[in-house]
Design an enzyme around this catalytic site. Structure first.
Site, mmCIF file in Angstrom:
data_model
loop_
_atom_site.group_PDB
_atom_site.id
_atom_site.type_symbol
_atom_site.label_atom_id
_atom_site.label_comp_id
_atom_site.label_asym_id
_atom_site.label_seq_id
_atom_site.Cartn_x
_atom_site.Cartn_y
_atom_site.Cartn_z
ATOM 1 N N PRO A 1 -13.376 37.784 103.503
ATOM 2 C CA PRO A 1 -14.155 36.674 104.059
ATOM 3 C C PRO A 1 -13.895 35.381 103.283
ATOM 4 O O PRO A 1 -13.819 35.402 102.065
ATOM 5 C CB PRO A 1 -15.617 37.108 103.887
ATOM 6 C CG PRO A 1 -15.603 38.476 103.357
ATOM 7 C CD PRO A 1 -14.210 38.831 102.938
ATOM 8 N N GLU A 2 -13.713 34.298 104.002
ATOM 9 C CA GLU A 2 -13.569 32.986 103.373
ATOM 10 C C GLU A 2 -14.888 32.232 103.537
ATOM 11 O O GLU A 2 -15.851 32.749 104.079
ATOM 12 C CB GLU A 2 -12.389 32.238 104.001
ATOM 13 C CG GLU A 2 -11.046 32.911 103.685
ATOM 14 C CD GLU A 2 -9.845 32.021 103.954
ATOM 15 O OE1 GLU A 2 -10.013 30.793 104.042
ATOM 16 O OE2 GLU A 2 -8.738 32.554 104.070
ATOM 17 N N HIS B 1 -21.461 54.475 102.277
ATOM 18 C CA HIS B 1 -21.094 53.242 101.572
ATOM 19 C C HIS B 1 -22.193 52.179 101.601
ATOM 20 O O HIS B 1 -21.933 51.015 101.326
ATOM 21 C CB HIS B 1 -19.785 52.686 102.135
ATOM 22 C CG HIS B 1 -18.648 53.659 102.011
ATOM 23 N ND1 HIS B 1 -18.074 53.973 100.804
ATOM 24 C CD2 HIS B 1 -18.015 54.420 102.928
ATOM 25 C CE1 HIS B 1 -17.124 54.871 100.987
ATOM 26 N NE2 HIS B 1 -17.061 55.160 102.262
ATOM 27 N N ARG C 1 -14.694 49.415 100.161
ATOM 28 C CA ARG C 1 -13.681 49.324 99.101
ATOM 29 C C ARG C 1 -14.269 48.946 97.750
ATOM 30 O O ARG C 1 -13.585 49.019 96.735
ATOM 31 C CB ARG C 1 -12.592 48.341 99.528
ATOM 32 C CG ARG C 1 -11.875 48.833 100.791
ATOM 33 C CD ARG C 1 -10.794 47.886 101.242
ATOM 34 N NE ARG C 1 -9.722 47.772 100.260
ATOM 35 C CZ ARG C 1 -8.694 46.959 100.381
ATOM 36 N NH1 ARG C 1 -8.606 46.171 101.430
ATOM 37 N NH2 ARG C 1 -7.765 46.903 99.459
#
Ligand SMILES: [Zn+2]
Length: 276
Positions: free
Chosen positions: A2-3, A93, A112
């Site tokens: 994500p930016e 997760h 991750r």
């Protein structure tokens, strides 16, 4: 990853269930993500009100009624899952769970585990090691034409790399820098210091436009997400440069093709015909 626009969209999506709301309880389901969680994080969150939910670069900052701030970074794959009940079962997760007032629930899910959370006194946040050396916000007042003209003067690195440098401007990533340079008609290979003053000035409004449009488009996808239980983290944007290798350039009057090169280990998409 994500930016800035995606993080801003996540922040805006969280506001209705988090800002001004009490954290009834927090569950921390593992000791770490990218780094260990801060000590006693669940206790330090439980019973506190999130007074303000803000953003600095790609970090979400939740200012708590206790005088501490919770810092959240989504990493590569972090997502915020909002439910207002009945709540889905906790999944493998789902690392941090915020049980909010009004029976809302926010889950930080990160497959991750490159995400991160930390806590520190709100008054010290600007000096936090992850934030202290970050440059001005691209949508803020400190980032203006004079600033960028001076900051890029004499720089020998390619403009692509200079705009990715978080000391120069906060939160710009690979995808949006490619878009900015295509719109500016500036080659990503050009040395930053070799850009004319006019070119350097022109980057400021273009950066603001590109980010602003992405935030707006994230906002419209948010409306769809809200209808069901919300999942915040990734949005499908259409890009003019990024990911369009071999496709025609969309710049008016240009018949070039987008090509891909690698700079500093990362893909750059650009049109050699209209980006000089
Ligand atoms: Zn072109």
């Amino acid at each position: 990853m994500p930016e800035l626009p995606e993080v801003e969209t996540v922040r805006r999506g969280l506001i209705p269930v988090m800002e001004g709301k009490l954290i009834r309880r927090a569950d921390v389901n593992r000791p770490d993500l990218r780094w260990p969680f801060p000590e006693n994080m669940a206790e330090r969150l439980t019973g506190k009100v999130i007074e303000r939910l803000r953003r600095r670069s790609k970090y979400i900052l939740a200012d708590l009624s206790s005088g501490e701030t919770l810092l959240i970074h989504l990493g590569m794959s972090g997502r915020m899952l909002i439910s207002t009940g009945p709540h889905p079962e906790i999944q493998k997760h789902d690392h941090v769970v915020f049980h909010m007032q009004d029976d809302a629930r926010v889950v930080f899910n990160d497959v991750r585990r490159f995400g991160a959370m930390d806590m520190a006194p709100t008054a010290m946040m600007a000096d936090h090691k992850l934030l202290a050396s970050i440059g001005p916000e691209p949508l803020g007042n400190a980032f203006d034409e004079d600033y960028l003209v001076n900051r890029l003067a004499g720089k020998k690195s390619p403009i692509k790399n200079a705009l990715l440098d978080q000391h120069i401007v906060a939160g710009l990533g690979n995808i949006y820098v490619c878009e900015v340079l295509l719109r500016a008609g500036v080659s990503p290979l050009c040395k930053a210091g070799d850009l004319t003053v006019v070119q350097r000035r022109s980057l400021v409004p273009i950066i603001r436009d590109v980010l602003g449009e992405a935030i707006e488009s994230g906002g419209s996808s948010l409306k769809d997400y809200r209808q069901a239980d919300g999942e915040l983290g990734y949005f499908q944007h259409s890009f003019r440069a990024y990911g369009r290798e071999g496709e025609p350039c969309v710049t008016d009057g240009c018949n070039g093709k987008i090509q891909r090169i690698v700079q500093a280990g990362r893909s750059t998409f650009y049109c050699a015909q209209c980006q000089r």
